[in-house]
Design a protein around this motif. Structure first.
Motif, PDB file in Angstrom:
ATOM      1  N   GLY A  58       0.816  -1.211   0.000  1.00 47.47           N
ATOM      2  CA  GLY A  58       0.000   0.000   0.000  1.00 47.47           C
ATOM      3  C   GLY A  58       0.846   1.257   0.000  1.00 47.47           C
ATOM      4  N   LEU A  59       1.876   1.272   0.845  1.00 46.24           N
ATOM      5  CA  LEU A  59       2.770   2.427   0.902  1.00 46.24           C
ATOM      6  C   LEU A  59       3.449   2.644  -0.451  1.00 46.24           C
ATOM      7  N   ARG A  60       3.917   1.538  -1.058  1.00 44.86           N
ATOM      8  CA  ARG A  60       4.577   1.649  -2.367  1.00 44.86           C
ATOM      9  C   ARG A  60       3.623   2.202  -3.424  1.00 44.86           C
ATOM     10  N   GLN A  61       2.391   1.719  -3.413  1.00 46.90           N
ATOM     11  CA  GLN A  61       1.429   2.142  -4.433  1.00 46.90           C
ATOM     12  C   GLN A  61       1.101   3.628  -4.308  1.00 46.90           C
ATOM     13  N   ILE A  62       0.836   4.085  -3.087  1.00 48.29           N
ATOM     14  CA  ILE A  62       0.502   5.503  -2.893  1.00 48.29           C
ATOM     15  C   ILE A  62       1.710   6.376  -3.222  1.00 48.29           C
ATOM     16  N   SER A  63       2.889   5.928  -2.806  1.00 49.72           N
ATOM     17  CA  SER A  63       4.126   6.678  -3.100  1.00 49.72           C
ATOM     18  C   SER A  63       4.317   6.821  -4.606  1.00 49.72           C
ATOM     19  N   GLN A  64       4.176   5.709  -5.310  1.00 55.25           N
ATOM     20  CA  GLN A  64       4.412   5.703  -6.753  1.00 55.25           C
ATOM     21  C   GLN A  64       3.342   6.510  -7.499  1.00 55.25           C
ATOM     22  N   ALA A  65       2.054   6.278  -7.164  1.00 57.84           N
ATOM     23  CA  ALA A  65       0.974   6.965  -7.883  1.00 57.84           C
ATOM     24  C   ALA A  65       0.983   8.462  -7.607  1.00 57.84           C
ATOM     25  N   SER A  66       1.411   8.857  -6.405  1.00 57.10           N
ATOM     26  CA  SER A  66       1.421  10.279  -6.053  1.00 57.10           C
ATOM     27  C   SER A  66       2.742  10.949  -6.418  1.00 57.10           C
ATOM     28  N   GLY A  67       3.763  10.141  -6.738  1.00 56.19           N
ATOM     29  CA  GLY A  67       5.079  10.704  -7.028  1.00 56.19           C
ATOM     30  C   GLY A  67       5.710  11.350  -5.807  1.00 56.19           C
ATOM     31  N   MET A  68       5.463  10.771  -4.623  1.00 54.88           N
ATOM     32  CA  MET A  68       5.941  11.343  -3.358  1.00 54.88           C
ATOM     33  C   MET A  68       6.687  10.282  -2.567  1.00 54.88           C
ATOM     34  N   GLY A  69       7.481  10.725  -1.601  1.00 51.09           N
ATOM     35  CA  GLY A  69       8.077   9.811  -0.650  1.00 51.09           C
ATOM     36  C   GLY A  69       7.208   9.680   0.591  1.00 51.09           C
ATOM     37  N   LEU A  70       7.513   8.683   1.405  1.00 53.71           N
ATOM     38  CA  LEU A  70       6.756   8.483   2.642  1.00 53.71           C
ATOM     39  C   LEU A  70       7.738   8.180   3.765  1.00 53.71           C
ATOM     40  N   GLN A  71       7.475   8.742   4.946  1.00 58.45           N
ATOM     41  CA  GLN A  71       8.268   8.409   6.123  1.00 58.45           C
ATOM     42  C   GLN A  71       7.323   7.826   7.160  1.00 58.45           C
ATOM     43  N   VAL A  72       7.551   6.558   7.492  1.00 60.61           N
ATOM     44  CA  VAL A  72       6.605   5.837   8.346  1.00 60.61           C
ATOM     45  C   VAL A  72       7.272   5.487   9.666  1.00 60.61           C
ATOM     46  N   ASP A  73       6.552   5.734  10.760  1.00 64.77           N
ATOM     47  CA  ASP A  73       7.047   5.434  12.101  1.00 64.77           C
ATOM     48  C   ASP A  73       6.586   4.034  12.493  1.00 64.77           C
ATOM     49  N   ALA A  74       7.500   3.059  12.390  1.00 72.29           N
ATOM     50  CA  ALA A  74       7.137   1.664  12.658  1.00 72.29           C
ATOM     51  C   ALA A  74       6.637   1.482  14.086  1.00 72.29           C
ATOM     52  N   ASP A  75       7.137   2.314  15.012  1.00 70.98           N
ATOM     53  CA  ASP A  75       6.724   2.163  16.412  1.00 70.98           C
ATOM     54  C   ASP A  75       5.284   2.617  16.634  1.00 70.98           C
ATOM     55  N   ALA A  76       4.740   3.360  15.668  1.00 73.01           N
ATOM     56  CA  ALA A  76       3.367   3.856  15.818  1.00 73.01           C
ATOM     57  C   ALA A  76       2.337   2.910  15.208  1.00 73.01           C
ATOM     58  N   LEU A  77       2.794   1.852  14.529  1.00 77.54           N
ATOM     59  CA  LEU A  77       1.843   0.988  13.810  1.00 77.54           C
ATOM     60  C   LEU A  77       0.859   0.322  14.773  1.00 77.54           C
ATOM     61  N   PRO A  78      -0.428   0.379  14.451  1.00 75.79           N
ATOM     62  CA  PRO A  78      -1.433  -0.254  15.313  1.00 75.79           C
ATOM     63  C   PRO A  78      -1.487  -1.757  15.033  1.00 75.79           C
ATOM     64  N   ILE A  79      -0.693  -2.523  15.754  1.00 75.14           N
ATOM     65  CA  ILE A  79      -0.641  -3.968  15.512  1.00 75.14           C
ATOM     66  C   ILE A  79      -1.684  -4.674  16.375  1.00 75.14           C
ATOM     67  N   ASP A  80      -2.446  -5.520  15.752  1.00 73.05           N
ATOM     68  CA  ASP A  80      -3.478  -6.295  16.441  1.00 73.05           C
ATOM     69  C   ASP A  80      -2.846  -7.071  17.602  1.00 73.05           C
ATOM     70  N   GLU A  81      -3.459  -7.012  18.779  1.00 67.75           N
ATOM     71  CA  GLU A  81      -2.835  -7.607  19.971  1.00 67.75           C
ATOM     72  C   GLU A  81      -2.714  -9.123  19.862  1.00 67.75           C
ATOM     73  N   GLY A  82      -3.771  -9.769  19.342  1.00 68.87           N
ATOM     74  CA  GLY A  82      -3.725 -11.229  19.173  1.00 68.87           C
ATOM     75  C   GLY A  82      -2.659 -11.624  18.175  1.00 68.87           C
ATOM     76  N   ALA A  83      -2.525 -10.821  17.119  1.00 64.39           N
ATOM     77  CA  ALA A  83      -1.513 -11.103  16.104  1.00 64.39           C
ATOM     78  C   ALA A  83      -0.112 -10.929  16.686  1.00 64.39           C
ATOM     79  N   ARG A  84       0.069  -9.850  17.476  1.00 69.23           N
ATOM     80  CA  ARG A  84       1.382  -9.609  18.087  1.00 69.23           C
ATOM     81  C   ARG A  84       1.788 -10.800  18.967  1.00 69.23           C
ATOM     82  N   ALA A  85       0.846 -11.264  19.794  1.00 67.28           N
ATOM     83  CA  ALA A  85       1.132 -12.396  20.691  1.00 67.28           C
ATOM     84  C   ALA A  85       1.474 -13.648  19.877  1.00 67.28           C
ATOM     85  N   TRP A  86       0.723 -13.853  18.795  1.00 68.94           N
ATOM     86  CA  TRP A  86       0.958 -15.028  17.943  1.00 68.94           C
ATOM     87  C   TRP A  86       2.357 -15.000  17.324  1.00 68.94           C
ATOM     88  N   PHE A  87       2.720 -13.846  16.756  1.00 68.66           N
ATOM     89  CA  PHE A  87       4.031 -13.748  16.104  1.00 68.66           C
ATOM     90  C   PHE A  87       5.155 -13.893  17.141  1.00 68.66           C
TER      91      PHE A  87
END
Lengths: 338, 338
Positions: free
Chosen positions: B233-262
């Motif tokens: 998704g990030l790649r597609q929006i970046s490419q279609a908009s012709g822009m860069g993106l800076q994403v804060d991995a620590d801010a990602l809303p990770i599902d709690e059950g998924a986090r525990a599973w991984f």
């Protein structure tokens, strides 16, 4: 992404985005009403003004609807769109756009993919149909080509199966039997036989102009296409209209190459032509007082024969009259059950 | 045709017309704009007034997109429509109608067919989507469910991938990682694990209301769905908009059950949540001056979290910042190539 230099490669080598790009470079510039075409999450379309939309979808499955051993890739693409344009023609609709879902075995050659897409796009260009979108998936089994098509028709000019009235003429376009005979000729892999029937099986010409004229002039009271054969078509119109039909088997316009093929194999051309599918002709009914309109339509479609084969009756049931005797209607063609 | 009394029977026993009838009896009465629904050569629809049409199609293939051993039939039907409604939501469109192409192994149980159809129709009812038509074919291989959906949006309210501008906030709805983790939980067939993640994999809720509100209020400058994962998704929006993106991995809303599973399986939840597909959330950008509109939308969608995860930059490329360091973006999820 380069769309060339992939001799000998498979669709798995090219990958999903590469395949989409190979389609995109082959698609002509989008018409103004197609605001967003291939490339976003969805296509965006300006709806037609003062028209209804007619929507159909039909799927072609390897091993069920076609056999890759004798149906070349461009014919697979052509047929997949043609069956949908035939459904639109049966409703009196002018085709406008299509979407394409491809489910591809990874071993499919990239050149075959290109030919399939080109077969579909060539027919689309011929009828002014825009390819608005689609998707590509991997198949663990057969090649599947699913097409959805949208056409337009003015209100009150849409044709259905349900409008036949007692005394209406039953008319069929073109010639019957070439679909089945052509399939058998291709499967037999004999170089002889009739090239006309072969090509009518491989690259059927949907009766788009006829369907649109039958709707626009209101010459037809009911209409459907013969994708599942004449027997099926007669049953559907009879049932939807709540009418009987009396059909003159001796008047059926049987394709000459198909007739010779069936006779050479000791089979009855009439029964084969009635039961066989894959004839993308139109079956329609014309009011007794509307035969002037039918002649007008016949002139406009040029060389395409429009043959009266029977009449609509008040009594329910379908009679196939042959040499003065009534015969039972053979069962229709069914891809699912057959 | 009776739609009952088929205990233990297969779709081959019921036959194509019987199956169509089983769908027809389950479809609610057609809305007025659907002039002709299931039963003729094609459907006939009144186009929406003063709206554009948004058209999408997406296909679900057994063994590629779902595994019948742990995805129940109703979830197959639900998912097949949900992925299309998610694409419409990503464009800001209100879903209106769908068509359904089914390619069925003859041995499929009729009860499973009914459940699949009911799973799709239940989601259709919940979103006011009319089933306008479709087709049924036999499959010599996998079960294939291809859905085409049409939605409506006002001109100038359509969302694309191409509108992101420098300084825009990058926002994601809901929680990430549940699609991949839920799939793995189902495949592992353990009765434990988190039922939330399982059900988000099996019966994802497309963000229809959010997408419509983002378009209608013009809160979003670009939008797409996360069917192929956040990295894609990030790649597609970046490419279609012709822009860069800076994403804060620590801010990602990770599902709690998924986090525990991984974590329980010794894997990095952040990388899994970024790379994994099947999260039917929306990724969108919001102009720096439009954050009042975003708060307004957040109130209207109620409990659904909308989490800022980064900003749009003038410099090309995508930076994933984590604990003060920049990481490389993992590759996206690809059904075809993967």
């Amino acid at each position: 992404v380069s769309a060339g230099n992939t001799a000998g490669s498979t669709v798995a080598d090219v990958g999903e985005r590469g395949l989409i790009e190979r389609i995109r470079v082959r698609v002509p510039p989008a018409p103004g009403w197609l605001r967003i075409g291939i490339g976003d999450d969805a296509a965006v379309v300006e709806p037609p003004r003062n028209h209804l939309e007619v929507i159909t979808t039909d799927c072609a499955v390897e091993g069920v609807h076609f056999d890759c051993r004798f149906v070349p890739p461009d014919a697979i693409g052509h047929r997949a769109l043609a069956v949908n344009l035939s459904d639109l023609a049966a409703m009196g609709a002018t085709p406008r756009l299509a979407t394409l879902s491809l489910v591809l075995p990874p071993s499919l050659e990239a050149a075959a993919f290109d030919a399939l897409v080109e077969g579909l796009l060539a027919l689309a260009r011929a009828h002014g149909v825009a390819l608005a979108g689609g998707n590509i998936s991997r198949s663990p089994g057969p090649l599947v080509v699913d097409v959805m098509a949208i056409g337009t028709a003015r209100p009150r000019k849409v044709l259905t199966r349900g409008g036949a009235r007692p005394g209406d003429l039953v008319v069929v376009s073109g010639a019957l039997g070439a679909g089945r005979a052509g399939l058998e000729m291709c499967a037999a892999a004999e170089s002889g036989g009739d090239s006309g029937a072969r090509s009518r099986y491989l690259r059927p010409e949907p009766r788009v102009r006829l369907g649109v004229l039958l709707g626009r002039t209101r010459a037809a009271t009911a209409c459907m296409d013969l994708s599942d054969g004449l027997a099926d078509g007669l049953r559907q119109i009879s049932q939807a209209s709540g009418m009987g039909l009396q059909v003159d088997a001796d008047a059926l316009p049987i394709d000459e190459g198909a007739r010779a093929w069936f006779e050479a194999h000791g089979r009855d051309p009439v029964r084969e032509a009635v039961a066989g599918g894959d004839d993308y002709e139109l079956l329609f009914t014309v009011g007794a007082k509307l035969q002037g309109r039918l002649r007008h339509v016949a002139r406009l479609v040029g060389g395409l024969p429009l043959t009266p084969i029977g009449v609509v009756t008040r009594e329910s049931g379908i009679l196939l009259r042959r040499g003065g005797r009534d015969e039972e209607l053979p069962p229709g063609f069914a891809h699912f059950d057959g």
